[in-house]
Design a protein around this motif. Structure first.
Motif, PDB file in Angstrom:
ATOM      1  N   ALA A 109      53.518 -14.598 -16.122  1.00 13.49           N
ATOM      2  CA  ALA A 109      54.141 -13.896 -15.590  1.00 13.49           C
ATOM      3  C   ALA A 109      55.345 -12.961 -15.936  1.00 13.49           C
ATOM      4  CB  ALA A 109      54.188 -14.218 -14.286  1.00 13.49           C
ATOM      5  N   PHE A 112      54.300  -8.957 -15.355  1.00  8.84           N
ATOM      6  CA  PHE A 112      55.344  -8.320 -14.844  1.00  8.84           C
ATOM      7  C   PHE A 112      55.887  -6.794 -15.304  1.00  8.84           C
ATOM      8  CE2 PHE A 112      55.101 -11.648 -11.780  1.00  8.84           C
ATOM      9  CZ  PHE A 112      54.206  -9.969 -10.532  1.00  8.84           C
ATOM     10  N   ARG A 141      52.580  -3.417  -9.288  1.00  7.91           N
ATOM     11  CA  ARG A 141      53.163  -3.995  -9.699  1.00  7.91           C
ATOM     12  C   ARG A 141      54.400  -3.898  -9.975  1.00  7.91           C
ATOM     13  NH1 ARG A 141      55.250  -2.589 -16.198  1.00  7.91           N
ATOM     14  NH2 ARG A 141      56.508  -1.492 -14.887  1.00  7.91           N
ATOM     15  N   ASP A 142      54.927  -3.007  -8.769  1.00  5.49           N
ATOM     16  CA  ASP A 142      56.988  -3.610  -9.043  1.00  5.49           C
ATOM     17  C   ASP A 142      56.489  -3.721  -7.789  1.00  5.49           C
ATOM     18  OD1 ASP A 142      57.053  -1.713 -11.378  1.00  5.49           O
ATOM     19  OD2 ASP A 142      57.373  -0.380 -10.491  1.00  5.49           O
ATOM     20  N   PHE A 147      55.636  -7.296  -7.070  1.00  7.07           N
ATOM     21  CA  PHE A 147      57.599  -8.147  -8.271  1.00  7.07           C
ATOM     22  C   PHE A 147      58.335  -8.529  -7.084  1.00  7.07           C
ATOM     23  CE2 PHE A 147      61.057  -8.128 -11.075  1.00  7.07           C
ATOM     24  CZ  PHE A 147      61.085  -9.430 -11.528  1.00  7.07           C
ATOM     25  N   THR A 196      60.343 -16.485 -14.113  1.00  6.83           N
ATOM     26  CA  THR A 196      59.190 -15.370 -14.209  1.00  6.83           C
ATOM     27  C   THR A 196      60.056 -13.846 -14.401  1.00  6.83           C
ATOM     28  OG1 THR A 196      57.414 -15.831 -12.944  1.00  6.83           O
ATOM     29  CG2 THR A 196      57.750 -13.851 -12.905  1.00  6.83           C
ATOM     30  N   ARG A 203      60.780 -11.577 -17.696  1.00  2.39           N
ATOM     31  CA  ARG A 203      60.641 -10.499 -18.033  1.00  2.39           C
ATOM     32  C   ARG A 203      61.362  -9.362 -18.028  1.00  2.39           C
ATOM     33  NH1 ARG A 203      62.359  -6.881 -13.927  1.00  2.39           N
ATOM     34  NH2 ARG A 203      60.815  -4.476 -14.131  1.00  2.39           N
TER      35      ARG A 203
END
Length: 302
Positions: free
Chosen positions: A117, A121, A129-130, A133, A178, A182
């Motif tokens: 994940a 991201f 995507r943002d 997230f 995550t 990221r």
């Protein structure tokens, strides 16, 4: 005649003595700061170690001397057999085995989910995507106590109450892991991915062969935090498990020393010391990667 001799024989020229004090102060300051920093670190270490030392010596005392007044560090009788009596008091080996299986399975699953994940991201570009997230991070603001009732209802609906998977799967998809992965992935240079793409590697191959090998420190940090979280989990196993004799975990086992007719503080302290051994060994084994990961994870990014 050399230049030095000409300068020495030149009339009216005053030669200044070399200033040795100018460079002395800066060299002394870091030394003083280093001594002060070491003293502060030693004092902080003593503060944090003192409860552990007290717990260890309390595990060697008779039960009636745990709360003696005035308190003493070493009892009148040192009972090493308290560590053996723990295993005769209840199914303590079963508790340790269950905690090991749940912590190892949960940690492995969290590492897999968080790494994949976090890569999606942090490195892949896709629509929304943002926003996804941000919504995913919003789960960090919800306390675990609020989620207990809906999670228990979900376990009932799935028929997983009093099963091992109910102790692992609800906490496999954590926003903390995550987010950590990221942030670390975003600090890896994009040129490495571009070079792999030129060589014909796809996203999955790039993730496995390039990104993951560079993320050992971040994975070590997540491993330690996740293992300790599963190992010390008490509230959720207490609710979702009904057969403590076969599926009870170590924190539940520690609570069994407090009975209706009194508490065996000596055995509880001994069991607590035993329970700290696995997590301590993991921290020591991953210390090198752990320090590096804490220093770098979450600080990079573009």
């Amino acid at each position: 005649m050399s230049t030095k001799s000409l300068e020495a024989s030149a009339p009216g020229v005053k030669h200044a003595a070399p200033d040795r004090t100018a460079g002395a102060a800066p060299s002394e300051r870091p030394g003083a700061r280093g001594v002060i920093a070491h003293i502060v670190v030693i004092l902080a270490a003593c503060v944090f170690v003192t409860p552990l030392v007290w717990a260890f010596f309390s595990a060697l005392k008779p039960n009636h001397e745990i709360f003696s007044i005035p308190p003493t560090l070493i009892a009148s009788e040192v009972r090493w057999h308290n560590f053996l009596d723990v295993f005769h008091y209840g199914p303590f080996l079963t508790y340790i085995r269950n905690s090991f299986l749940i912590a190892i399975a949960g940690t492995a699953l969290v590492l897999f989910v968080s790494a994949t994940a976090g890569y999606a991201f942090g490195r892949l570009r896709w629509r929304g995507r943002d926003l996804v997230f941000v919504l995913f991070l919003g789960t960090l603001m919800v306390p675990q106590e609020v989620l207990v009732v809906p999670m228990y209802q979900l376990m009932q609906w799935l028929g997983w109450v009093n099963t091992p998977q109910s102790l692992v799967l609800p906490f496999a998809f954590t926003a903390f892991g995550t987010f950590l992965m990221r942030q670390f992935f975003r600090g890896i240079p994009y040129e490495l991915e571009e070079a792999a793409r030129v060589d014909g590697a796809g996203p999955i191959r790039t993730f496995v062969t390039i990104v993951l090998p560079l993320s050992k420190s971040a994975l070590a940090v997540l491993t330690v935090f996740t293992f300790i979280s599963f190992w010390n989990s008490y509230l959720w196993p207490l609710i979702v498990v009904t057969d403590y004799e076969s599926l009870g975990t170590l924190p539940i086992g520690l609570a069994t020393f407090a009975g209706q007719f009194g508490t065996r503080w000596d055995l509880q302290m001994a069991a607590t010391v035993i329970s700290m051994i696995p997590t301590t060994l993991i921290v020591i084994a991953l210390q090198k990667h752990l320090v590096k990961g804490i220093a770098t994870a979450g600080l990079g990014g573009r």
